[in-house]
Design a protein around this motif. Structure first.
Motif, PDB file in Angstrom:
ATOM      1  N   HIS A   1      53.084  18.384   4.085  1.00 15.10           N
ATOM      2  CA  HIS A   1      54.503  18.720   4.130  1.00 15.10           C
ATOM      3  C   HIS A   1      54.933  18.919   5.584  1.00 15.10           C
ATOM      4  CE1 HIS A   1      58.224  20.996   3.389  1.00 15.10           C
ATOM      5  NE2 HIS A   1      58.224  20.383   2.217  1.00 15.10           N
ATOM      6  N   THR A  41      49.886  27.758  -4.100  1.00 19.15           N
ATOM      7  CA  THR A  41      50.830  28.253  -3.085  1.00 19.15           C
ATOM      8  C   THR A  41      50.468  29.661  -2.633  1.00 19.15           C
ATOM      9  OG1 THR A  41      52.443  29.171  -4.655  1.00 19.15           O
ATOM     10  CG2 THR A  41      52.726  26.856  -4.002  1.00 19.15           C
ATOM     11  N   ASP A  99      57.762  24.271  -2.141  1.00 17.08           N
ATOM     12  CA  ASP A  99      58.447  22.985  -2.008  1.00 17.08           C
ATOM     13  C   ASP A  99      57.440  21.860  -1.784  1.00 17.08           C
ATOM     14  OD1 ASP A  99      60.855  24.348  -2.223  1.00 17.08           O
ATOM     15  OD2 ASP A  99      61.342  24.205  -0.087  1.00 17.08           O
ATOM     16  N   LYS A 103      58.175  29.876  -0.073  1.00 19.39           N
ATOM     17  CA  LYS A 103      59.010  28.838  -0.673  1.00 19.39           C
ATOM     18  C   LYS A 103      58.693  27.478  -0.061  1.00 19.39           C
ATOM     19  CE  LYS A 103      63.784  27.275  -1.372  1.00 19.39           C
ATOM     20  NZ  LYS A 103      63.334  25.916  -1.487  1.00 19.39           N
ATOM     21  N   THR A 104      58.456  27.451   1.257  1.00 22.17           N
ATOM     22  CA  THR A 104      58.103  26.194   1.921  1.00 22.17           C
ATOM     23  C   THR A 104      56.829  25.618   1.308  1.00 22.17           C
ATOM     24  OG1 THR A 104      59.108  26.970   3.959  1.00 22.17           O
ATOM     25  CG2 THR A 104      57.585  25.141   4.153  1.00 22.17           C
ATOM     26  N   GLU A 132      60.846  23.235  -7.528  1.00 20.98           N
ATOM     27  CA  GLU A 132      62.256  23.047  -7.169  1.00 20.98           C
ATOM     28  C   GLU A 132      63.039  24.263  -7.647  1.00 20.98           C
ATOM     29  OE1 GLU A 132      63.556  19.303  -8.728  1.00 20.98           O
ATOM     30  OE2 GLU A 132      62.029  18.196  -7.624  1.00 20.98           O
ATOM     31  N   SER A 134      65.137  28.041  -6.173  1.00 24.87           N
ATOM     32  CA  SER A 134      65.893  28.560  -5.036  1.00 24.87           C
ATOM     33  C   SER A 134      65.104  29.585  -4.224  1.00 24.87           C
ATOM     34  CB  SER A 134      67.184  29.210  -5.531  1.00 24.87           C
ATOM     35  OG  SER A 134      66.881  30.405  -6.217  1.00 24.87           O
TER      36      SER A 134
END
Length: 193
Positions: free
Chosen positions: A191, A114, A62, A58-59, A67, A69
């Motif tokens: 990031h 990702t 992001d 998820k990181t 966006e 959950s």
């Protein structure tokens, strides 16, 4: 056919094949000897590891603009793990994760980045652990040439990961690898997490 019914049927087929290949008597004997504390401990430890991996992913999501959950990432991660069991390779796991996440904006290319980033981080981490084990752990009967090769490979992969953005800028303008790193992977490096 409903997706839930299809998933249930696939699960039943997989369990049926296992049941037939192992045999009911042997399976029953093994299940009766299972100690509940160890079983639930292993179950919780394994699934906790998968949740941590999903949140790490998820990181990365992001960082490239997704966006959604943490629960969505966890759900997609477990779906990917299921397909990793059904399709014997990481292609089942990673392909499924990229396809499911790719349905959400900013889309499939970023979703794939990702998944690739997640795999590369895992590989670099594994190689770093191997290098540290070679430096500080017992070597036993490991041939020196193998220890050297593992050390060079481990150090090289860590160095390549750290310097990837700088190395990409050395490639000619318009090079596909340069554009891939700058467009899809560079946000992973920038990031803060």
């Amino acid at each position: 056919m409903n997706k839930t019914i299809a998933r249930l049927l696939v699960s039943l087929v997989v369990l049926g094949v296992l049941f037939i290949n192992v045999g009911p008597a042997k399976l029953g004997h093994v299940l009766l000897e299972v100690q509940p504390l160890w079983f639930w401990g292993a179950f919780i430890a394994y699934n906790s590891g998968q949740v941590v991996s999903a949140l790490r992913w998820k990181t990365l999501g992001d960082a490239v603009g997704f966006e959604t959950s943490g629960l969505s990432y966890i759900r997609i991660y477990f779906i990917g793990m299921f397909f990793g069991i059904a399709i014997p390779s990481t292609l089942g796991t990673d392909g499924t994760r990229a396809l499911y996440l790719g349905r959400i904006p900013p889309g499939a290319t970023r979703a794939l980045s990702t998944v690739v980033g997640d795999r590369v981080i895992g590989l670099v981490t594994l190689m770093t652990v191997a290098a540290l084990a070679l430096l500080f752990g017992p070597r036993g009967d490991l041939p020196p040439i193998l220890a050297l090769a593992l050390g060079l490979l481990s150090g090289g992969s860590l160095l390549a990961w750290i310097t990837a953005p700088a190395l990409a800028s050395l490639l000619p303008e318009g090079n596909r690898l340069r554009e891939l790193i700058r467009g899809d992977l560079l946000p992973l490096f920038r990031h803060p997490k």
